[in-house]
Design a protein around this motif. Structure first.
Motif, PDB file in Angstrom:
ATOM      1  N   GLY A 124      -6.605  16.249  -0.016  1.00 13.23           N
ATOM      2  CA  GLY A 124      -7.721  15.507   0.579  1.00 13.23           C
ATOM      3  C   GLY A 124      -7.679  14.032   0.255  1.00 13.23           C
ATOM      4  N   HIS A 125      -6.491  13.473   0.189  1.00 14.86           N
ATOM      5  CA  HIS A 125      -6.265  12.060  -0.128  1.00 14.86           C
ATOM      6  C   HIS A 125      -6.857  11.690  -1.493  1.00 14.86           C
ATOM      7  CE1 HIS A 125      -5.140  11.871   4.138  1.00 14.86           C
ATOM      8  NE2 HIS A 125      -4.442  10.794   3.796  1.00 14.86           N
ATOM      9  N   SER A 126      -6.446  12.461  -2.474  1.00 16.68           N
ATOM     10  CA  SER A 126      -6.806  12.159  -3.856  1.00 16.68           C
ATOM     11  C   SER A 126      -5.709  12.708  -4.763  1.00 16.68           C
ATOM     12  CB  SER A 126      -8.163  12.771  -4.242  1.00 16.68           C
ATOM     13  OG  SER A 126      -8.083  14.186  -4.231  1.00 16.68           O
ATOM     14  N   SER A 127      -5.635  12.128  -5.974  1.00 18.26           N
ATOM     15  CA  SER A 127      -4.621  12.574  -6.929  1.00 18.26           C
ATOM     16  C   SER A 127      -4.998  12.090  -8.317  1.00 18.26           C
ATOM     17  CB  SER A 127      -3.244  12.013  -6.544  1.00 18.26           C
ATOM     18  OG  SER A 127      -2.299  12.227  -7.575  1.00 18.26           O
ATOM     19  N   PRO A 128      -4.730  12.888  -9.342  1.00 20.57           N
ATOM     20  CA  PRO A 128      -4.957  12.407 -10.716  1.00 20.57           C
ATOM     21  C   PRO A 128      -4.050  11.230 -11.067  1.00 20.57           C
ATOM     22  CG  PRO A 128      -3.801  14.520 -10.713  1.00 20.57           C
ATOM     23  CD  PRO A 128      -4.257  14.285  -9.319  1.00 20.57           C
ATOM     24  N   LYS A 129      -2.991  11.013 -10.310  1.00 23.46           N
ATOM     25  CA  LYS A 129      -2.102   9.877 -10.552  1.00 23.46           C
ATOM     26  C   LYS A 129      -2.678   8.576  -9.999  1.00 23.46           C
ATOM     27  CE  LYS A 129       2.088  12.725 -10.326  1.00 23.46           C
ATOM     28  NZ  LYS A 129       3.378  12.948  -9.608  1.00 23.46           N
ATOM     29  N   GLY A 130      -3.787   8.667  -9.271  1.00 12.69           N
ATOM     30  CA  GLY A 130      -4.352   7.488  -8.635  1.00 12.69           C
ATOM     31  C   GLY A 130      -3.834   7.347  -7.217  1.00 12.69           C
ATOM     32  N   CYS A 131      -4.180   6.238  -6.593  1.00 11.41           N
ATOM     33  CA  CYS A 131      -3.740   5.959  -5.226  1.00 11.41           C
ATOM     34  C   CYS A 131      -2.513   5.052  -5.306  1.00 11.41           C
ATOM     35  CB  CYS A 131      -4.861   5.291  -4.433  1.00 11.41           C
ATOM     36  SG  CYS A 131      -4.430   4.973  -2.708  1.00 11.41           S
ATOM     37  N   LEU A 132      -1.347   5.603  -5.038  1.00 13.78           N
ATOM     38  CA  LEU A 132      -0.094   4.865  -5.167  1.00 13.78           C
ATOM     39  C   LEU A 132       0.316   4.272  -3.819  1.00 13.78           C
ATOM     40  CD1 LEU A 132       1.984   7.215  -7.515  1.00 13.78           C
ATOM     41  CD2 LEU A 132       0.308   5.442  -8.109  1.00 13.78           C
ATOM     42  N   VAL A 175       8.969  -3.796   3.268  1.00 15.26           N
ATOM     43  CA  VAL A 175       8.391  -2.587   3.857  1.00 15.26           C
ATOM     44  C   VAL A 175       7.276  -2.108   2.942  1.00 15.26           C
ATOM     45  CG1 VAL A 175       8.806  -0.151   4.370  1.00 15.26           C
ATOM     46  CG2 VAL A 175      10.453  -1.871   5.124  1.00 15.26           C
ATOM     47  N   TYR A 176       6.153  -1.709   3.570  1.00 12.93           N
ATOM     48  CA  TYR A 176       5.013  -1.138   2.853  1.00 12.93           C
ATOM     49  C   TYR A 176       4.793   0.283   3.390  1.00 12.93           C
ATOM     50  CZ  TYR A 176       3.363  -5.673   0.994  1.00 12.93           C
ATOM     51  OH  TYR A 176       3.234  -6.858   0.319  1.00 12.93           O
ATOM     52  N   MET A 177       4.530   1.221   2.490  1.00 16.41           N
ATOM     53  CA  MET A 177       4.175   2.588   2.879  1.00 16.41           C
ATOM     54  C   MET A 177       3.072   3.070   1.945  1.00 16.41           C
ATOM     55  SD  MET A 177       7.853   4.477   3.562  1.00 16.41           S
ATOM     56  CE  MET A 177       9.134   3.717   4.562  1.00 16.41           C
ATOM     57  N   GLY A 178       1.979   3.539   2.529  1.00 13.70           N
ATOM     58  CA  GLY A 178       0.892   3.986   1.669  1.00 13.70           C
ATOM     59  C   GLY A 178      -0.040   4.961   2.345  1.00 13.70           C
ATOM     60  N   PRO A 179      -0.682   5.794   1.545  1.00 13.16           N
ATOM     61  CA  PRO A 179      -1.638   6.761   2.089  1.00 13.16           C
ATOM     62  C   PRO A 179      -2.960   6.105   2.479  1.00 13.16           C
ATOM     63  CG  PRO A 179      -1.617   6.896  -0.294  1.00 13.16           C
ATOM     64  CD  PRO A 179      -0.543   5.917   0.087  1.00 13.16           C
ATOM     65  N   LYS A 180      -3.735   6.817   3.203  1.00 18.64           N
ATOM     66  CA  LYS A 180      -5.091   6.389   3.531  1.00 18.64           C
ATOM     67  C   LYS A 180      -5.825   6.044   2.234  1.00 18.64           C
ATOM     68  CE  LYS A 180      -9.401   8.262   5.450  1.00 18.64           C
ATOM     69  NZ  LYS A 180     -10.015   9.465   6.085  1.00 18.64           N
ATOM     70  N   GLY A 181      -6.456   4.875   2.208  1.00 15.05           N
ATOM     71  CA  GLY A 181      -7.184   4.433   1.022  1.00 15.05           C
ATOM     72  C   GLY A 181      -6.422   3.447   0.168  1.00 15.05           C
ATOM     73  N   SER A 182      -5.108   3.314   0.361  1.00 20.14           N
ATOM     74  CA  SER A 182      -4.358   2.303  -0.394  1.00 20.14           C
ATOM     75  C   SER A 182      -4.720   0.919   0.138  1.00 20.14           C
ATOM     76  CB  SER A 182      -2.858   2.565  -0.308  1.00 20.14           C
ATOM     77  OG  SER A 182      -2.420   2.728   1.018  1.00 20.14           O
ATOM     78  N   TRP A 183      -4.607  -0.082  -0.723  1.00 21.44           N
ATOM     79  CA  TRP A 183      -5.090  -1.411  -0.331  1.00 21.44           C
ATOM     80  C   TRP A 183      -4.409  -2.492  -1.161  1.00 21.44           C
ATOM     81  CZ3 TRP A 183      -8.832  -4.582  -3.223  1.00 21.44           C
ATOM     82  CH2 TRP A 183      -9.096  -4.088  -4.506  1.00 21.44           C
ATOM     83  N   THR A 184      -4.570  -3.733  -0.715  1.00 22.03           N
ATOM     84  CA  THR A 184      -4.051  -4.895  -1.425  1.00 22.03           C
ATOM     85  C   THR A 184      -5.203  -5.828  -1.755  1.00 22.03           C
ATOM     86  OG1 THR A 184      -1.923  -4.755  -0.285  1.00 22.03           O
ATOM     87  CG2 THR A 184      -2.472  -6.860  -1.306  1.00 22.03           C
ATOM     88  N   PRO A 185      -5.372  -6.220  -3.024  1.00 24.09           N
ATOM     89  CA  PRO A 185      -6.480  -7.098  -3.418  1.00 24.09           C
ATOM     90  C   PRO A 185      -6.403  -8.479  -2.758  1.00 24.09           C
ATOM     91  CG  PRO A 185      -5.540  -5.989  -5.325  1.00 24.09           C
ATOM     92  CD  PRO A 185      -4.610  -5.736  -4.192  1.00 24.09           C
ATOM     93  N   PHE A 186      -7.468  -9.226  -2.906  1.00 21.81           N
ATOM     94  CA  PHE A 186      -7.642 -10.551  -2.310  1.00 21.81           C
ATOM     95  C   PHE A 186      -6.561 -11.511  -2.808  1.00 21.81           C
ATOM     96  CE2 PHE A 186     -10.376 -14.534  -1.944  1.00 21.81           C
ATOM     97  CZ  PHE A 186     -10.374 -14.550  -0.553  1.00 21.81           C
TER      98      PHE A 186
END
Length: 453
Positions: A124-132, A175-186
């Motif tokens: 469900g787009h979650s992991s104990p490893k965090g959002c990588l 190249v960037y690859m990431g799951p739903k919810g991954s993001w890049t700070p300001f």
């Protein structure tokens, strides 16, 4: 570039005609380009004014990665990706952790990241490893034979990657690859460069602020906000000027679309779905003055920080040029004088004044070689992809580039910190290069190469 564009922009080479944010964004509207557009129109409407825009998916429709890396239902094709990159080490950031206003990174095998991504989706787009988030991967450099995309002509006047390709040590293609919810700070991009970003699959949300607005989004210590959506920004004791900032420009980027992010625009980016994107940082004659101003501001910040140690340091000005603000907290909190001697600006911010001069020399040399060969009919003797790009943009563009280099060289010669460098060690001698540029442009004009229909 056509003759009209050349004449309109070279009449006043000191500052491109950039409009204010208020003039541009009175309607909060960003141009969406879905039809053919000439390079000259893009140059006049977006590059010179420093305005964002979005290109439709038709501009990426023929890219191999849009077929090979994406399933029929528009999701990342993990099977194909693993076949191509399985054991490759890749940089992966943890979006749930903060380290110096960014996300800490680790290197892991590509196959391990894909395994994590599959499990993340299944949970469900979650992991104990965090959002990588796999980001800043130099895939093109690692796999030059792949040719899975083609840089659009609009973005081909790319001095940054032209320079690093010549050195064969780095590039700014990612190249960037990431799951739903991954993001890049300001943040704003390296050297305040332009960037373009194409979604191979998935959707992104961009929050963009024009140059100058970031000053309202700093805390009481002068640190830039990490997350511009955080409730912290409403706390006047932490961010005293945040209510003076304009509303961000919000853009939802769909699969296949390309966004052009102008020079110096700070931004924050979210993956709304499982997403793969191609990103380039790039700059050219239209924004090299912004890069030069950025370098001066960086050096000024360092000088202010270490002013109190001036009397204890030999070659104080040289130390200023080799230490960047991003390193200052570590340096000041530990043992500053020894650390300053070891931590160089290039290691922290990627470039110093000496390398900036080398950068200008390679750009100028390539364009002078093109114009001289163009006038004589001789073949060019530098890398094919460089010669093809410059030839495609034409003699007017080469002449424009040289005029912009000449302007920056004149600025360097007037700069007190540049004067203090040991010029005998520079690959570029500014006075000599200036004269060569003037001679080349004059010779080209004398042969009417810049006036032909």
């Amino acid at each position: 570039m056509d003759r009209e564009s050349y004449r309109s922009c070279c009449g006043s080479p000191l500052k491109p005609p950039r409009q204010s944010y208020a003039q541009f964004c009175s309607s909060h509207f960003v141009d969406y380009i879905d039809r053919e557009l000439s390079y000259s129109k893009f140059f006049r409407r977006y590059l010179l004014p420093n305005h964002p825009c979005v290109f439709s998916r038709r501009f990426t429709a023929e890219w191999k990665c849009r077929r090979r890396w994406v399933t029929e239902d528009g999701k990342p094709n993990f099977q194909k990706l693993l076949q191509e990159f399985g054991e490759t080490p890749v940089p992966v950031a943890n979006c749930n952790a903060k380290e110096y206003n960014a996300n800490p990174k680790q290197v892991m095998p590509f196959k391990d990241f894909i395994q994590y991504w599959k499990e993340y989706i299944q949970n469900g787009h979650s992991s104990p490893k965090g959002c990588l988030y796999l980001k800043d991967w130099h895939m093109t450099r690692d796999f030059p034979q792949h040719h899975v995309y083609i840089t659009p002509d609009f973005f081909s006047s790319d001095w940054l990657n032209e320079y690093w390709d010549a050195l064969e040590v780095d590039d700014y293609r990612f190249v960037y690859m990431g799951p739903k919810g991954s993001w890049t700070p300001f943040h704003a991009d390296v050297f305040r460069s332009y960037s373009w970003s194409a979604n191979i699959c998935g959707r992104k949300k961009w929050l963009l602020y024009p140059p100058g607005q970031e000053d309202f989004l700093r805390d009481t210590h002068g640190n830039l906000a990490y997350d511009v959506t955080s409730a912290e920004l409403r706390d006047k004791s932490l961010f005293p000027r945040s209510d003076e900032a304009c509303q961000p420009l919000e853009i939802i980027q769909e699969a296949g679309e390309i966004i052009f992010v102008p020079s110096g625009w700070h931004h924050q980016v979210y993956n709304l779905e499982d997403t793969i994107s191609i990103n380039h940082n790039w700059l050219n004659g239209c924004n090299v003055d912004i890069m030069w101003q950025f370098l001066q501001d960086e050096l000024s910040s360092v000088q202010k920080e270490i002013e109190e140690w001036r009397s204890t340091m030999d070659s104080w000005h040289q130390h200023c040029q080799v230490v960047s603000p991003s390193c200052m907290v570590l340096c000041i909190d530990t043992n500053p004088v020894p650390v300053f001697a070891q931590v160089i600006m290039k290691a922290c911010s990627g470039i110093d004044y000496s390398e900036f001069a080398s950068f200008l020399k390679i750009v100028a040399d390539n364009r002078m070689a093109f114009l001289n060969a163009h006038s004589s009919g001789d073949p060019l003797d530098y890398p094919r992809h460089v010669s093809e790009t410059i030839a495609r943009l034409g003699p007017y563009h080469a002449a424009f580039d040289l005029q912009r280099v000449a302007y920056i060289l004149e600025c360097l010669l007037c700069n007190e910190d540049f004067k203090r460098l040991d010029h005998s060690s520079l690959t570029l001698q500014p006075e000599t290069m200036l004269q060569q540029i003037r001679d080349t442009i004059q010779s080209t004009r004398g042969q009417h190469l810049l006036y032909q229909e």
